[in-house]
Design an enzyme around this catalytic site. Sequence first.
Site, mmCIF file in Angstrom:
data_model
loop_
_atom_site.group_PDB
_atom_site.id
_atom_site.type_symbol
_atom_site.label_atom_id
_atom_site.label_comp_id
_atom_site.label_asym_id
_atom_site.label_seq_id
_atom_site.Cartn_x
_atom_site.Cartn_y
_atom_site.Cartn_z
ATOM 1 C CD GLU A 1 -2.733 -1.203 -0.256
ATOM 2 O OE1 GLU A 1 -3.214 -0.396 -0.796
ATOM 3 O OE2 GLU A 1 -3.131 -2.529 -0.363
ATOM 4 C CG ASP B 1 -3.624 -2.977 -6.925
ATOM 5 O OD1 ASP B 1 -2.614 -2.922 -6.508
ATOM 6 O OD2 ASP B 1 -4.743 -2.340 -6.349
#
Length: 696
Positions: A124, A215
């Site tokens: 993250e 992602d």
Amino acid sequence: MHRNYFGFGVHCHQPVGNFEKVFEESYKKSYLPFFEELKNFPQIQINVHISGSLFEWLAGNKPDFVKLISDLAARGQIEILGGPMYEPILPLISESDITEQIIEYTKFLSRTLGVYPRGMWLPERVWEQYLAKPVAMAGIEYTLVDDYHFNHAGWPNDRLFGYFMTEHEDFKLKIIPIIENLRYKIPYAGAEEVVEYIIEHIETAGGGLMVMMDDIEKFGLWLKSYEHVYRKGWLRRFFAKISEEQKKDRLKTIRFSEYLDNFHSEGNVYLPSDSYSEMCKWALPYETSLAFFPILAKAKKTDESEKEDWMNFIRGGFFRNMLVKYPEANLMHKKMMRLSRAIDDFRSHRDFPAMRNHLFKGQCNCSYWHGVFGGIYHPHLRGATFSELLKCEKLVLKASGEKFVVSEDDMVFYGQREIEVCAENFCLHLHPEIGGNASEFSEFKTFHNVGFVVKRRPEVYHREIATTNIAEGSGAKSLHEIVRVKDADIEDKIFYDWYDRHSFIFHFFHPATKLYNFSQARYGEQGDFVNQPFEVEIDREAMKIVMKRSGHVWSEDRFLPVVVTKIFDFSRGLKFLWEVENISQEPIAVFPGIEFNLTGASPKTAFFSVGGKRYRAVEPVETSGSEVLFEETYWKLKLKLKCPQDMEVWAYPVNSVCRLESGVESLFQGISITFLRKENLAAGEVLRGFVDISQE
């Protein structure tokens, strides 16, 4: 030598405990088609990170895919990045755990693929400067963060075409910036347009490296992306355009390590504590978010050519405050940190490898926060994370030989005194300052915190819910641009709780209260016991925790003094005893109730039985009986709550309207089960009862 380099990368991840069907769907819609397409363009080099939790599943279920990845790495088409084994947010775990998790994954990659990663994916992109030390100590040479981090340190976007050096206590680490505008363009803008954008910006900067790593699930799994990326050929056109430009020597794709080996850094930098822009806005408290979200949205919608310099300094919150925003996540985090310290005492114990493995799995980040993904709101994910911590805790208790452990803290919910009690079969986290309730109600037979229900609270997207279904428009969009409403009546399903969804909550209901009102948290509470302070006494010898509060109950127009006592008896399993004493000089008509909030992986697998009749946890139920059997078939869990006599039983599903990848929907959090009955207490009279709790 080329001047224009494009560092393209993908991050592949599925959290610990995700459903098998999600792994399968992600594989079929994203992982397999992406790399099958890539192998058709051998001249294109990219960078790949696969989290340990996903890679373990792939190794056990998709050996042909693992061979494909291995072959691509062996021929130099992809560079494999390392990282912490089970994808924790690094600042949320200890420095020693950071280093050991990274080393653990490096060993896994060397065994599985025969590679030793030089760089790592930062989960993250949550960065704090001290991380340079434990990351470098694990043998990692570089990592990636966003341009957002650099902007807040004062570095403008036109200086972010390369890599930088940083350090902490002279432990050095190279930092590569990811360009946010590229994250938003890929794969949503035209493929040819994106490639021209990359070339133009690198040339304007005088050459260098431009990076986009994000992602992989946006390539096929996210909303409408499979049709757009594969069936309509976006990825193929993108790779084809890059190949064409490579032949013209206008652009070259490159592995990160190759660039680092051939070019010097852009200089030194020290970055502030940060993450990507969306994460920082999600970390803000609700009230602050209402003011901040429109400001950030305006800056993001401003065309690059029209952006003012000050817009790069717009900054949201601090990731760690996710633990304040969601105290349920903080409960899990503080248990994890205590266990991290505890297992250090058993490094020479034969069970230490198992303790550490469960701990590391319990550090997987997805259940510790919430954004456009369900996160902490997904009961099966937070359940799986907590389960790993309980397995670790049971091994620690076994190794220590302790049968009854009581510890105190003041850092979990609201900075007030808290007590964790662990015995042979159960573990409770009690809050004397919050009604004497339990935020953790764990059992050691199937290793689940059955009382782990998330409070229904306001979220900014509740105000953003549109009346039309945006996602039905043409073309794929980023999840960050969509507020998709799955149910037309979703606004009617939004309710907010005024108390935390704990268990062993003692209510005094208004006599006119109905289950319907109670389920919406819109009812009359006549007492001051639900979330107010109790005195506490710990009797370690008798294995009991006794809590007592002298409070009041409204009886018609009188506010009369009443004492409520709660006793948690661990001497033979778990027994909850309660007393209500009328210490006034007048009789009182009361309507007391004891509420349990119990969670399950899904409403499809959570059931409860009363009086021999079995109910699914999907609709309110009003019945009576002396015992309730709660079942969670996915977890193979059965928990019996037994009273000494028949009582009214109210039950209803607790659902939160929350934002997921698929849109905003009402998501099951658990079921509220309350034993209640109306009583008349004479002056000085004491009403007693108990709930015997056992595992089936």
